[in-house]
Design an enzyme around this catalytic site. Structure first.
Site, short mmCIF file in Angstrom:
data_model
loop_
_atom_site.label_atom_id
_atom_site.label_comp_id
_atom_site.label_asym_id
_atom_site.label_seq_id
_atom_site.Cartn_x
_atom_site.Cartn_y
_atom_site.Cartn_z
N LYS A 1 -11.40 -11.14 11.07
CA LYS A 1 -12.54 -10.86 10.20
C LYS A 1 -12.05 -10.36 8.83
O LYS A 1 -11.04 -10.85 8.32
CB LYS A 1 -13.50 -9.91 10.91
CG LYS A 1 -14.13 -10.55 12.17
CD LYS A 1 -14.60 -9.56 13.21
CE LYS A 1 -15.91 -8.91 12.92
NZ LYS A 1 -16.33 -8.02 14.02
N ALA B 1 0.86 -1.19 0.00
CA ALA B 1 0.00 0.00 0.00
C ALA B 1 0.90 1.24 0.00
O ALA B 1 2.11 1.14 0.18
CB ALA B 1 -0.89 -0.02 1.23
N SER C 1 3.13 0.14 -4.16
CA SER C 1 1.98 0.87 -4.69
C SER C 1 2.46 1.79 -5.81
O SER C 1 3.52 2.41 -5.70
CB SER C 1 1.34 1.70 -3.58
OG SER C 1 0.47 2.65 -4.16
N LYS D 1 6.06 -5.60 -5.43
CA LYS D 1 5.46 -4.51 -6.23
C LYS D 1 4.95 -3.45 -5.27
O LYS D 1 3.97 -3.67 -4.57
CB LYS D 1 4.30 -5.02 -7.09
CG LYS D 1 3.82 -3.95 -8.06
CD LYS D 1 2.44 -4.20 -8.60
CE LYS D 1 1.36 -3.76 -7.65
NZ LYS D 1 1.33 -2.33 -7.31
N ASN E 1 0.85 3.88 2.13
CA ASN E 1 1.00 4.70 3.34
C ASN E 1 2.31 4.51 4.08
O ASN E 1 2.83 5.45 4.68
CB ASN E 1 -0.21 4.50 4.27
CG ASN E 1 -0.36 3.08 4.72
OD1 ASN E 1 0.11 2.15 4.07
ND2 ASN E 1 -1.03 2.89 5.84
N CYS F 1 -3.79 2.04 8.63
CA CYS F 1 -4.82 0.99 8.61
C CYS F 1 -5.43 0.73 9.97
O CYS F 1 -6.62 0.46 10.09
CB CYS F 1 -4.22 -0.29 8.07
SG CYS F 1 -2.70 -0.74 8.94
N GLY G 1 -8.06 -9.26 7.61
CA GLY G 1 -6.88 -9.97 7.14
C GLY G 1 -6.75 -11.42 7.51
O GLY G 1 -7.56 -11.98 8.25
N PRO H 1 -11.39 -4.51 -0.49
CA PRO H 1 -11.80 -4.92 -1.84
C PRO H 1 -10.64 -5.52 -2.66
O PRO H 1 -10.82 -6.52 -3.37
CB PRO H 1 -12.30 -3.60 -2.47
CG PRO H 1 -12.67 -2.74 -1.31
CD PRO H 1 -11.75 -3.11 -0.18
N THR H 2 -9.45 -4.93 -2.54
CA THR H 2 -8.29 -5.50 -3.25
C THR H 2 -7.96 -6.86 -2.65
O THR H 2 -7.64 -7.81 -3.38
CB THR H 2 -7.07 -4.56 -3.16
OG1 THR H 2 -7.45 -3.30 -3.72
CG2 THR H 2 -5.87 -5.11 -3.90
N GLU I 1 -14.16 2.71 6.04
CA GLU I 1 -12.79 3.19 6.25
C GLU I 1 -12.59 4.47 5.43
O GLU I 1 -12.76 4.46 4.22
CB GLU I 1 -11.78 2.12 5.81
CG GLU I 1 -10.36 2.53 6.11
CD GLU I 1 -9.32 1.51 5.64
OE1 GLU I 1 -9.44 1.00 4.52
OE2 GLU I 1 -8.38 1.24 6.42
P1 NAD Z 1 -5.20 -0.72 -2.53
O1 NAD Z 1 -5.96 -1.90 -2.08
O2 NAD Z 1 -5.81 0.22 -3.48
O3 NAD Z 1 -3.82 -1.18 -3.21
C1 NAD Z 1 -2.89 -1.98 -2.53
C2 NAD Z 1 -1.93 -2.60 -3.52
O4 NAD Z 1 -2.61 -3.61 -4.27
C3 NAD Z 1 -1.34 -1.64 -4.54
O5 NAD Z 1 0.01 -1.94 -4.73
C4 NAD Z 1 -2.14 -1.95 -5.80
O6 NAD Z 1 -1.46 -1.65 -6.98
C5 NAD Z 1 -2.36 -3.43 -5.66
N1 NAD Z 1 -3.50 -3.98 -6.38
C6 NAD Z 1 -4.68 -3.37 -6.65
N2 NAD Z 1 -5.50 -4.23 -7.32
C7 NAD Z 1 -4.82 -5.38 -7.46
C8 NAD Z 1 -5.13 -6.64 -8.07
N3 NAD Z 1 -6.30 -6.88 -8.64
N4 NAD Z 1 -4.18 -7.61 -8.04
C9 NAD Z 1 -2.99 -7.40 -7.44
N5 NAD Z 1 -2.64 -6.22 -6.86
C10 NAD Z 1 -3.55 -5.24 -6.87
O7 NAD Z 1 -4.74 -0.01 -1.18
P2 NAD Z 1 -4.04 1.41 -1.00
O8 NAD Z 1 -5.03 2.47 -1.35
O9 NAD Z 1 -2.71 1.39 -1.67
O10 NAD Z 1 -3.76 1.42 0.58
C11 NAD Z 1 -4.71 1.77 1.52
C12 NAD Z 1 -5.36 0.53 2.10
O11 NAD Z 1 -4.36 -0.34 2.64
C13 NAD Z 1 -6.28 0.85 3.25
O12 NAD Z 1 -7.44 0.06 3.17
C14 NAD Z 1 -5.46 0.45 4.47
O13 NAD Z 1 -6.23 0.15 5.61
C15 NAD Z 1 -4.71 -0.72 3.96
N6 NAD Z 1 -3.51 -0.96 4.77
C16 NAD Z 1 -3.46 -2.06 5.59
C17 NAD Z 1 -2.36 -2.28 6.40
C18 NAD Z 1 -2.28 -3.47 7.33
O14 NAD Z 1 -1.19 -3.81 7.76
N7 NAD Z 1 -3.38 -4.11 7.67
C19 NAD Z 1 -1.29 -1.39 6.36
C20 NAD Z 1 -1.36 -0.30 5.50
C21 NAD Z 1 -2.47 -0.09 4.71
#
Ligand code: NAD
Length: 484
Positions: free
Chosen positions: A451, A151, A178, A176, A153, A284, A454, A231-232, A381
């Protein structure tokens, strides 16, 4: 301001580019300027990265754990020595203030490299005696080639939290980042290489979801570790399932902080401020639903509002700044829209709520009171600097409402009643719970969600389970009998 990365990708021990890949811009969130232009990985780049990872993994896994650990610990030292340079790149890429990145980003990556470097030589199987003098032993083996997807952040932290346990266990990784924040993962690759990792052990390829998809569906890949939104996560988990690949899913949250009347007020206020406004709210595990008991309710809101006056919003490169811009214009607009919905649905806007004029992607830290459970801002969120305060009366009610969400990443309780603190922590449906503090994530402690937030855990010894597999070896010590 500009930044010149050596190239878009890092493969087989070197920076590489393929200008056939579509160009994409890296934008400095403070000014909106393009600071670098990289290329999305072509199929040839993805192929080269996976091939080199596959080859390097064989060489790497033949080393002893202690030898592997030495490389990781050397990388930790290099990362610490280059902390300022890496923090400045991270600030340009994400907009997070230097006051944060200098202490929280490469530093946390270095902790992971050091911790898992130390564990690498301790990873063993076990000896299991069975009937008749036979015995079984288990071998803890790597999974093979792991794909990490990050991601935007915490770019270098996320890359390091995935690379360190993966490599400690003898795996190779293709990472890979973000597409919003592609820069510092390249630096991690460079540092691991300098520390002595074989060429190809840790590769970085750039691109958005489609590059991620081509990685996670490739037959050379054994494991997928994603940090991203729910969703991702659903898409990535499903794609990985098709190939029966191992997964770690670090996804989103809508975490509660429950503040009882007997809580230490300033500690609870400080935790709610950290847990909503640090990194401009783009965390997150943020405690974005703050439940406060009746008697403390108005006092709590007044103290948060008063302390928000001390926020220093502005140039993230100025080390006195405490609130930087959002990562992108898009994210700022998403958050602004949620603030409007909050007002439309009847939440009381106590402070903030406006976009800040200028080229950067700034938004005021925002405090909503009188939020109710069914409001959109209490359910979804937001991923921005928006705190929602909700009122509650008794413990069971607070627990029920705190758990009434599809998410389960983190939760916090503030109280001076010892037994209640542990009772509430036990009742929370969340992977990481806090008592009288919030959002600390030391590498020694497991981190991850329950839930929809993750699957699997990062950090701590628990991460080893998610980057290795057990092989059982049964040793016969007796003649083999057969019925005929
Ligand atoms: P995102 O889900 O839009 O993207 C995350 C990554 O997945 C990016 O690198 C993106 O290119 C990739 N991706 C998107 N679609 C994909 C697909 N179909 N197949 C493979 N890869 C794909 O998330 P974001 O906007 O970059 O980050 C914010 C989100 O991340 C928030 O929901 C946040 O809560 C979460 N987050 C979770 C944690 C944790 O440790 N639980 C930590 C940081 C961020």
């Amino acid at each position: 301001m500009s930044y010149r990365p050596q190239a878009s990708h890092f493969i087989n021990g070197q920076y590489v580019d393929d200008t056939d890949g579509e160009p994409f811009d890296v934008i400095y969130p403070h000014t909106g300027e393009v600071i670098a232009t990289l290329h999305i990985a072509t199929a040839a780049i993805v192929d080269a990265a996976l091939d080199s990872a596959k080859a390097a993994q064989k060489e790497w896994t033949a080393l002893s754990g202690t030898e592997r650990g030495r490389v990781l610990r050397r990388a930790a030292d290099i990362m610490r020595a280059r902390n300022r340079e890496l923090s400045e790149i991270e600030t340009k890429d994400t907009g997070k203030p230097l006051s944060e990145t200098l202490i929280a980003d490469p530093a946390s990556g270095a902790d992971a490299l050091e911790y898992f470097g130390g564990l690498a030589g301790t990873l063993t199987g076990e000896h299991i005696p069975v009937a008749g003098g036979d015995f079984v032993y288990t071998r803890r083996e790597p999974l093979g080639v792991c794909v990490g997807i990050g991601a935007w952040n915490y770019p270098i932290q996320i890359a390091s939290w995935k690379a360190a346990p993966a490599l400690a266990c003898g795996n190779a990784m293709v990472f890979k980042p973000s597409e919003m924040t592609p820069l510092t993962a390249l630096k991690l690759a460079e540092i691991l290489h300098e520390a002595g990792a074989p060429a190809g052990l840790f590769n970085v390829v750039q691109g958005a979801g489609s590059v991620g998809h081509s990685l996670i569906t490739d037959p050379r890949v054994d494991k997928v570790s994603l940090t991203g939104s729910v969703p991702t996560g659903r898409k990535v988990y499903a794609a990985a399932a098709d190939g029966i690949r191992h997964v770690t899913m670090e996804l989103g949250g809508k975490s509660p902080i429950v503040v009882f009347d007997d809580a230490h007020l300033e500690n609870a206020v400080a935790a709610a401020i950290n847990g909503n406004f640090y990194s401009t709210g783009q965390i997150c595990s943020n405690g974005t639903r703050v439940f406060v008991q009746d008697a403390l309710y108005e006092k709590f809101i007044a103290r948060v509002a008063a302390r928000m006056d001390n926020a220093i919003i502005g140039d993230p490169m100025d080390e006195t700044t405490t609130i930087g811009p959002m990562v992108s214009a898009r994210q700022r607009d998403i958050v602004t829209n949620y603030i409007r919905i909050g007002q439309d649905e009847g939440a009381r806007l106590v402070k903030g709520g406006k976009m800040i004029d200028g080229d950067g992607f700034y938004i005021e830290p925002t405090l909503f009171a009188d939020v109710t459970d069914e409001m959109t801002i209490a359910r979804e969120e937001i991923f921005g600097p928006v705190m929602s305060v909700l009122r509650f009366s008794d413990e069971q009610e607070a627990i029920n409402r705190a758990n009434a969400t599809e998410f389960g990443l983190a939760a916090g309780v503030f109280t001076s009643d010892l037994t209640r603190a542990h009772r509430v922590a036990a009742a929370f449906e969340a992977g990481t719970c806090y008592i009288n503090t919030y959002n600390l994530t030391p590498v020694e402690a497991p981190f991850g969600g329950m839930k929809a937030s993750g699957v699997g855990r990062e950090n701590s010894k628990a991460a080893i389970e998610h980057y290795s597999q057990l092989k059982t070896v049964y040793v016969g010590m007796n003649d083999v009998e057969a019925p005929f």
